[in-house]
Scaffold this motif. Sequence first.
Motif, short mmCIF file in Angstrom:
data_model
loop_
_atom_site.label_atom_id
_atom_site.label_comp_id
_atom_site.label_asym_id
_atom_site.label_seq_id
_atom_site.Cartn_x
_atom_site.Cartn_y
_atom_site.Cartn_z
N VAL A 197 0.54 -1.20 0.05
CA VAL A 197 -0.05 0.12 0.13
C VAL A 197 0.75 1.27 0.11
CG1 VAL A 197 -2.15 -1.19 1.11
CG2 VAL A 197 -0.19 -0.11 2.40
N THR A 198 2.09 1.19 0.42
CA THR A 198 3.12 2.42 0.36
C THR A 198 4.60 1.81 0.23
OG1 THR A 198 3.57 4.29 1.26
CG2 THR A 198 3.14 2.62 2.84
N LEU A 199 5.16 2.71 -0.35
CA LEU A 199 6.60 2.50 -0.17
C LEU A 199 7.39 3.42 0.79
CD1 LEU A 199 7.66 2.44 -3.80
CD2 LEU A 199 7.24 0.72 -2.66
N ARG A 200 6.46 4.36 1.62
CA ARG A 200 6.83 4.94 2.53
C ARG A 200 7.34 3.95 3.92
NH1 ARG A 200 3.05 9.04 4.46
NH2 ARG A 200 1.52 7.51 3.82
N CYS A 201 8.39 4.40 4.53
CA CYS A 201 8.90 3.73 5.74
C CYS A 201 9.65 4.80 6.72
CB CYS A 201 9.43 2.57 5.57
SG CYS A 201 9.70 1.28 6.95
N ASP A 202 9.46 4.57 8.07
CA ASP A 202 10.08 5.28 9.05
C ASP A 202 11.38 4.71 9.49
OD1 ASP A 202 8.57 3.50 10.33
OD2 ASP A 202 8.52 4.70 12.19
N ARG B 108 12.61 2.19 -0.62
CA ARG B 108 12.00 2.83 0.83
C ARG B 108 12.02 4.34 0.39
NH1 ARG B 108 14.32 6.04 3.99
NH2 ARG B 108 13.67 6.32 5.91
N LYS B 109 10.89 5.17 0.60
CA LYS B 109 10.75 6.44 0.45
C LYS B 109 10.42 7.01 2.06
CE LYS B 109 10.95 5.87 -3.98
NZ LYS B 109 12.38 5.90 -4.49
N THR B 110 10.70 8.17 2.04
CA THR B 110 10.51 8.94 3.29
C THR B 110 9.11 8.99 3.58
OG1 THR B 110 11.17 11.08 2.40
CG2 THR B 110 12.76 9.94 3.32
N VAL B 111 8.98 9.30 4.92
CA VAL B 111 7.31 8.99 5.55
C VAL B 111 6.69 10.36 5.07
CG1 VAL B 111 7.74 7.98 7.43
CG2 VAL B 111 7.78 10.41 7.45
N ASP B 112 7.26 11.26 4.39
CA ASP B 112 6.57 12.62 3.73
C ASP B 112 6.34 12.61 2.35
OD1 ASP B 112 9.52 12.62 3.01
OD2 ASP B 112 9.39 14.85 3.21
N GLY C 57 4.62 -3.09 2.97
CA GLY C 57 5.10 -1.65 2.48
C GLY C 57 6.62 -1.77 2.20
N GLY C 58 7.24 -0.68 2.42
CA GLY C 58 7.20 0.23 3.35
C GLY C 58 6.60 -0.02 4.66
N TYR D 148 19.01 -4.22 4.84
CA TYR D 148 18.63 -5.46 4.19
C TYR D 148 17.23 -5.27 3.35
CZ TYR D 148 16.65 -6.42 8.50
OH TYR D 148 15.94 -6.35 9.82
N CYS D 149 16.61 -4.43 3.50
CA CYS D 149 15.32 -4.35 2.99
C CYS D 149 15.31 -4.22 1.50
CB CYS D 149 14.37 -3.04 3.41
SG CYS D 149 12.64 -2.93 2.89
#
Length: 178
Positions: free
Chosen positions: A17-22, A32-36, A68-69, A27-28
């Motif tokens: 549902v999203t690529l955003r992650c905090d 990943r994209k930032t939460v904003d 996700g994310g 190893y992910c």
Amino acid sequence: TRKDFVHEGPALHLVVVTLRCDHSCPYCQVSRKTVDRDAFDLSVSNSLLVVDRILESRAKNLKVEFQGGEPLLAFDRIRLIVETLEQRIADTDRSIDFVIATTLSTITDEQLTFCREHRIGISTSLDGPEALHNGNRPRSGRDSYQLTVDGIRRAREMLGHSAVSALTTLTKNSLRYP
């Protein structure tokens, strides 16, 4: 008869549902994209198309895992997909189970209440002792371990012990903590 399931189609559906992650786990496998950066969330129209694709399967017992994310950052999409799927299978002989794969770092009481009402399971990761977990799953507050442990406790209190599972990711650093 052991292979009858092949004619039903896929039963398990993974929905990112999203690529955003905090977190910024080394190893992910996710880009990943930032939460904003919510432009990297699944759109409403694509969320409804996901529902259509899931229901194309003839499998009687469906399972949807949100990934996700950090999927909780796009909880509105989870809510939309869950409610739409439940509505669309309500008058059928089909069943559906949901799981959210999450770090639990952002989980709220509102989200836990929704999970309880819709029987959504939680899958999380606990990589070992605090120093190892924080090293494997870094985030700006350096509190990944504590957030995960607190999230597991809160989720088990609200959803029941068996609705929350924790697994580990093993890295080279894990070998120091048998």
